[in-house]
Scaffold this motif. Sequence first.
Motif, mmCIF file in Angstrom:
data_model
loop_
_atom_site.group_PDB
_atom_site.id
_atom_site.type_symbol
_atom_site.label_atom_id
_atom_site.label_comp_id
_atom_site.label_asym_id
_atom_site.label_seq_id
_atom_site.Cartn_x
_atom_site.Cartn_y
_atom_site.Cartn_z
ATOM 1 N N SER A 166 0.833 -1.202 0.000
ATOM 2 C CA SER A 166 0.000 0.000 0.000
ATOM 3 C C SER A 166 0.868 1.252 0.000
ATOM 4 C CB SER A 166 -0.921 0.017 1.221
ATOM 5 O OG SER A 166 -1.821 -1.054 1.178
ATOM 6 N N ARG A 167 1.906 1.287 0.861
ATOM 7 C CA ARG A 167 2.791 2.449 0.921
ATOM 8 C C ARG A 167 3.570 2.634 -0.376
ATOM 9 N NH1 ARG A 167 5.503 0.574 5.358
ATOM 10 N NH2 ARG A 167 3.943 0.399 6.954
ATOM 11 N N GLU A 168 4.069 1.529 -0.932
ATOM 12 C CA GLU A 168 4.875 1.615 -2.157
ATOM 13 C C GLU A 168 4.057 2.072 -3.365
ATOM 14 O OE1 GLU A 168 6.631 -2.250 -2.563
ATOM 15 O OE2 GLU A 168 8.184 -1.833 -1.084
ATOM 16 N N ASN A 169 2.748 1.889 -3.316
ATOM 17 C CA ASN A 169 1.896 2.220 -4.462
ATOM 18 C C ASN A 169 0.853 3.283 -4.137
ATOM 19 O OD1 ASN A 169 2.760 0.116 -6.552
ATOM 20 N ND2 ASN A 169 2.544 -1.050 -4.671
ATOM 21 N N LEU A 170 1.116 4.079 -3.119
ATOM 22 C CA LEU A 170 0.160 5.082 -2.665
ATOM 23 C C LEU A 170 -0.248 6.060 -3.765
ATOM 24 C CD1 LEU A 170 -1.441 6.236 -0.317
ATOM 25 C CD2 LEU A 170 0.539 7.625 0.256
ATOM 26 N N ARG A 171 0.685 6.541 -4.553
ATOM 27 C CA ARG A 171 0.351 7.510 -5.611
ATOM 28 C C ARG A 171 -0.585 6.902 -6.641
ATOM 29 N NH1 ARG A 171 5.001 11.656 -7.094
ATOM 30 N NH2 ARG A 171 3.123 12.735 -7.720
ATOM 31 N N ALA A 172 -0.361 5.641 -7.010
ATOM 32 C CA ALA A 172 -1.229 4.979 -7.982
ATOM 33 C C ALA A 172 -2.619 4.746 -7.392
ATOM 34 C CB ALA A 172 -0.615 3.650 -8.425
ATOM 35 N N ILE A 173 -2.655 4.380 -6.105
ATOM 36 C CA ILE A 173 -3.939 4.148 -5.443
ATOM 37 C C ILE A 173 -4.739 5.446 -5.389
ATOM 38 C CG2 ILE A 173 -5.027 3.556 -3.242
ATOM 39 C CD1 ILE A 173 -2.619 1.612 -2.783
ATOM 40 N N GLU A 174 -4.110 6.521 -4.926
ATOM 41 C CA GLU A 174 -4.804 7.805 -4.830
ATOM 42 C C GLU A 174 -5.163 8.362 -6.200
ATOM 43 O OE1 GLU A 174 -2.126 10.159 -2.512
ATOM 44 O OE2 GLU A 174 -3.122 9.603 -0.639
ATOM 45 N N GLY A 175 -4.359 8.063 -7.215
ATOM 46 C CA GLY A 175 -4.605 8.567 -8.558
ATOM 47 C C GLY A 175 -5.892 8.033 -9.171
ATOM 48 N N ARG A 176 -6.401 6.918 -8.656
ATOM 49 C CA ARG A 176 -7.630 6.346 -9.178
ATOM 50 C C ARG A 176 -8.881 6.924 -8.517
ATOM 51 N NH1 ARG A 176 -6.873 0.001 -8.913
ATOM 52 N NH2 ARG A 176 -6.909 0.592 -6.736
ATOM 53 N N LEU A 177 -8.710 7.692 -7.450
ATOM 54 C CA LEU A 177 -9.864 8.225 -6.744
ATOM 55 C C LEU A 177 -10.443 9.442 -7.477
ATOM 56 C CD1 LEU A 177 -8.560 8.131 -3.071
ATOM 57 C CD2 LEU A 177 -10.166 6.555 -4.156
ATOM 58 N N ASP A 178 -11.760 9.543 -7.462
ATOM 59 C CA ASP A 178 -12.416 10.732 -7.986
ATOM 60 C C ASP A 178 -12.040 11.930 -7.126
ATOM 61 O OD1 ASP A 178 -13.697 9.163 -9.881
ATOM 62 O OD2 ASP A 178 -15.511 8.946 -8.667
ATOM 63 N N SER A 179 -12.063 13.113 -7.697
ATOM 64 C CA SER A 179 -11.680 14.315 -6.954
ATOM 65 C C SER A 179 -12.574 14.548 -5.745
ATOM 66 C CB SER A 179 -11.688 15.532 -7.866
ATOM 67 O OG SER A 179 -12.975 15.743 -8.390
ATOM 68 N N SER A 180 -13.781 14.015 -5.734
ATOM 69 C CA SER A 180 -14.656 14.193 -4.567
ATOM 70 C C SER A 180 -14.101 13.498 -3.332
ATOM 71 C CB SER A 180 -16.058 13.655 -4.874
ATOM 72 O OG SER A 180 -16.019 12.269 -5.154
ATOM 73 N N TRP A 181 -13.176 12.552 -3.504
ATOM 74 C CA TRP A 181 -12.559 11.861 -2.363
ATOM 75 C C TRP A 181 -11.444 12.664 -1.739
ATOM 76 C CZ3 TRP A 181 -14.101 7.539 0.079
ATOM 77 C CH2 TRP A 181 -15.098 6.783 -0.544
#
Length: 70
Positions: free
Chosen positions: A54-69
């Motif tokens: 999760s830590r190593e891929n945080l940017r990719a994980i957050e990048g998939r979230l809609d801006s409302s998140w």
Amino acid sequence: MTSLPGGSDHGGSATESHPPVCARCGNPADGPRPATWTCSVENGVRHFFCDICSRENLRAIEGRLDSSWW
């Protein structure tokens, strides 16, 4: 309805009685899913990711979230 049938937003369902395994590295949890693990629902299937992945891929994980998140 925001959850899958039989699912729960408060710790899972009866079908999750065994410790989860990280969907990325295969690392098993040492019991119930730790609070530091990430859960993702992809195509209706729940995937768990250990805290390291999760830590190593945080940017990719957050990048998939809609801006409302955020």
